[in-house]
Design an enzyme around this catalytic site. Sequence first.
Site, PDB file in Angstrom:
ATOM      1  N   HIS A 119      17.019 -40.805 175.817  1.00  0.00           N
ATOM      2  CA  HIS A 119      15.660 -40.344 176.104  1.00  0.00           C
ATOM      3  C   HIS A 119      15.073 -39.488 174.985  1.00  0.00           C
ATOM      4  O   HIS A 119      13.896 -39.145 175.010  1.00  0.00           O
ATOM      5  CB  HIS A 119      15.583 -39.658 177.487  1.00  0.00           C
ATOM      6  CG  HIS A 119      16.108 -38.243 177.522  1.00  0.00           C
ATOM      7  ND1 HIS A 119      17.356 -37.922 178.001  1.00  0.00           N
ATOM      8  CD2 HIS A 119      15.557 -37.080 177.167  1.00  0.00           C
ATOM      9  CE1 HIS A 119      17.530 -36.617 177.938  1.00  0.00           C
ATOM     10  NE2 HIS A 119      16.452 -36.084 177.424  1.00  0.00           N
ATOM     11  N   ASP A 152      22.205 -42.967 179.003  1.00  0.00           N
ATOM     12  CA  ASP A 152      21.384 -42.016 178.258  1.00  0.00           C
ATOM     13  C   ASP A 152      22.046 -41.585 176.949  1.00  0.00           C
ATOM     14  O   ASP A 152      22.075 -40.404 176.613  1.00  0.00           O
ATOM     15  CB  ASP A 152      21.053 -40.793 179.121  1.00  0.00           C
ATOM     16  CG  ASP A 152      19.893 -39.982 178.532  1.00  0.00           C
ATOM     17  OD1 ASP A 152      19.186 -40.534 177.667  1.00  0.00           O
ATOM     18  OD2 ASP A 152      19.716 -38.816 178.932  1.00  0.00           O
ATOM     19  N   SER A 234      18.375 -31.539 174.586  1.00  0.00           N
ATOM     20  CA  SER A 234      18.764 -32.921 174.864  1.00  0.00           C
ATOM     21  C   SER A 234      19.395 -33.589 173.658  1.00  0.00           C
ATOM     22  O   SER A 234      18.835 -33.564 172.569  1.00  0.00           O
ATOM     23  CB  SER A 234      17.544 -33.740 175.268  1.00  0.00           C
ATOM     24  OG  SER A 234      17.414 -33.737 176.650  1.00  0.00           O
TER      25      SER A 234
END
Lengths: 594, 368
Positions: A119, A152, A234
């Site tokens: 992502h 992910d 992230s």
Amino acid sequence: MNVGKQAGPLRFRSAQAGRAPAQTGNAGPSARPAGRRRNTGPAVLLGCAAALCLPAWASAAQPEADTALQRVRAAEDDRVEVFERAARSVVCIFADRERRGGGSGVIIDERGYGLTNFHVVDSLLESRQGYGGLSDGKLYPLTVLGIDAGGDVAMFKISGKKRFEAAPLGDSDDLHVGQWVAAMGNPFLVAEDFYPTITFGVISGLRRYQEGRGNLLEYADCIQVSTSINPGNSGGPLFNLDGEVIGINGRASFEERGRVNVGLGYAISVNQIKRFLPWLRAGQFVEHGTLGATVRAINPGGDDGRVIVDAIQAFSAAEQAGLELGDEILSVAGRRIRTPNDFNNILAIMPQGWPVRIEYARDGESRATVARLDRLVLPTRLTYIPNLDHNHAELRALLAALRERWGLGASQENQALTWTGALTVADSDVLPIRWSSLDATLDFKRQQQRTAETEAAPASQGNAGVSPARAMAGEWRILTEPLVSDPPLTVDWEYAGGDESAGRIAAVIERRLDDGRRVRWKLDYDTAELLEVEFAGNDENVTVTWRPGELAEFAAGRWPATWLRNAGASQGALAVESFERAAPTTAPAMEREP
Amino acid sequence: MTRSRDRHREAARRRACAAARGARGAALLLGIASLLSAFGAQADGGRDVAPRGSAAFDAIAAAQQRVVKLYGGALGREHGYGSGVIVSPDGRIVTTLSVLLETPALRVVLPDGRRLPARVVRRDERRQLALLEIDAEDLPAFTLDTSEHLRPGDWVIAASNAFKVASGPEPVSITVGGFAGRTQLAARRRAQEFAYGGEALLTDIIVSAPGSAGGALVDLDGRLVGVIGKPVISRRTHTWVNYAVPVEQVRAFLESDSTSPAAALLPGASAPPVDGRQRLLDLGVRLFDVGGQVRLAYVERVRAGSAARRAGLRVDDLILAVNGEPVETCQEVFARIGAVSPDEPVELLVKRGGDALPIDIVPEDAPQ
């Protein structure tokens, strides 16, 4: 329950970046102290002890505390050193030079290969291009390689330097709740000089499950940490105290508290990622596996921890592996199964096609089987076209490592091998399956005989003008091409992804022939050791595998034992008895106990 | 009563001094060193990660075996899940009061994964605690002892079902952090006040997440020092307070024979606010409680012959603090006073002209 709301992905969005400068205005590149030592600079916060009582630190040295103080400081110095080194592998990822978009990543190979979240890079999939800032304060171009959208995870390759500082990968199966961990990355994009932010905490839970959207961005079997994880973290690494990557931070629980840390962050375990690395490395789009069966607890709400198969899809991996309704699942991939969650957790971290050993009980009798997982279809239409140039470059790099192991030397890349004699493949009697389209049986000896008998009369079975012997040579050549080609390989070969062989993670290179036959070489992902060669004939159901340890018992066929090295004008014999018999697979003798 | 006040004063004094005095730092250092080694970050480089079986890991395992997951009623922003601590081997569980308990389908999930129905057998509106019972035997249980040994800077471990990330037999979430100190909550639960005015243990661990309330705060030896309190938002900063109700209060709750009725509250209702205004009137004080949103706590009237008059309180005094806690508005004074039991003295700090004066009001029926 709306878990999507509870635990959202952590990409730092551009819209928020617009509000961020108020926080970051004063933090110019000079804000980082030049020489960071204890009590100066951000790394000191690593001593999370220090964070609690920093003011008392300097003045408090009473004699009786000296030893403790010294121990704490020595430990802290070491910790700071470990994380200074680790910080050099951390990447601040941006979509463009204006530093829009944003996330984190970590370099795991000195040639510049790195891991991040899918992502973080999903907006870059069209151009595949982005930028990565390193702790040296410089911005480097990076290319997105393989992606695992379901888990992910994405791989990138950063370029612009010959060698990058890489972080070693740890073992996320050897973690304990309460153990210290550190997250690094670029939360809220505050690192204007790209020196990563470090946050410290403990492992709060293991083998957690965080639902995704459909089959996308699912966090199964993940690591829960108290370490602050905020937007922008992230894709960044979670380190243990050895500076090894044990996970990739990707999301956190929020809900009602705004998009900031509330003490529950989640990292994808690195052992999950390791299984996907071959595909990611090869620039492939890799999907997760599914068994095609579900289980339920025999006694829901009880504590007996027994689950049984309650549904099996037709033609699924579970069915092909011989599972039946009512079978009690004991373990999957070596992990004991006590709840349906356990079952889902362990399967969700396996790639498509992965071999999974399942132990189960039927009629009071324990049994075991191996299932090759089916593909878990993603509820999305991601258009991802692998880059073949990159794929071939990876394949060549892999084979260079293999050839080096076989004593051919990476520096002599154009060396080729041939087996001894024109067709006298030592001890090779029979190719055991319908490998050849030229001859239905392809009995090697018989062919030799026939060749001798008919001498000048070429075989006419579908290939006029080519003697069976020569055809055989061609067939053998296909099987052994990764070693005999000069230069190595044609474009017919491809770095196809990964597999497991003898409990080790393998990189798979593959050639598919027009008639449906297929050859696969499986090499150890880390060491390039040849683990097995597998070939499948026209008949899909038959595959034959050569493995190093099994050669002696393998009656139907032998790998050519004696090879010739052709290096320019010089020629020499090279014994490659059983693939790798010469290579140590266990500890070298010198490390044995005296 | 006076003992608790003394302790309160002592705590305040400690807080004030801790920052200034370096001497405490040495003690802290020792604590830190012990923790670092307890968690395996030793002097030999911190590389030897975590010797298992060491004290802190034992404490974590012990806490996880004694914290249960609760599932019950949800209402609006109230989540239908929470945590509880096992306080007896025969299935007594302490948790915080919340809407989640107001359902006939209240369920407890034990650390071993068993899922059992639970009954609320007692409620304490003041401490905001509840006692549950389940049919179980031979459970690992916390011993209710003391939190007095905790000093600011000591390490504490929180174990709770935060965000219900653990399900079934999965172990509850663990976080580690520092014990920050003791205080009283001048606080609001969302918009609704509740009356707990006793000490709260503060920590830098985030224990205000949904589902954390009712979980355990333990020391490095695994002893229960507090039960994580229900979510409370600071009125001043609009941030969540990270606190636990001290184990002494939990013990007092269990030992008190003044069993409050176990009748269910209306869903969404909190504790009925203790009427601080009335209690203040009983002491002889009326505040100038009219006007706009922020009504400063000026004394409008002091009744002749009252305890307040005897203590020297005068009209137009501005109340600055109640029992050591700063107050700004009439509402805050009422809340503070309401939290003090009727027979306890009230210690005010008032502004009169340019002076700040302490006024100790002793209720007439209180022991002198």
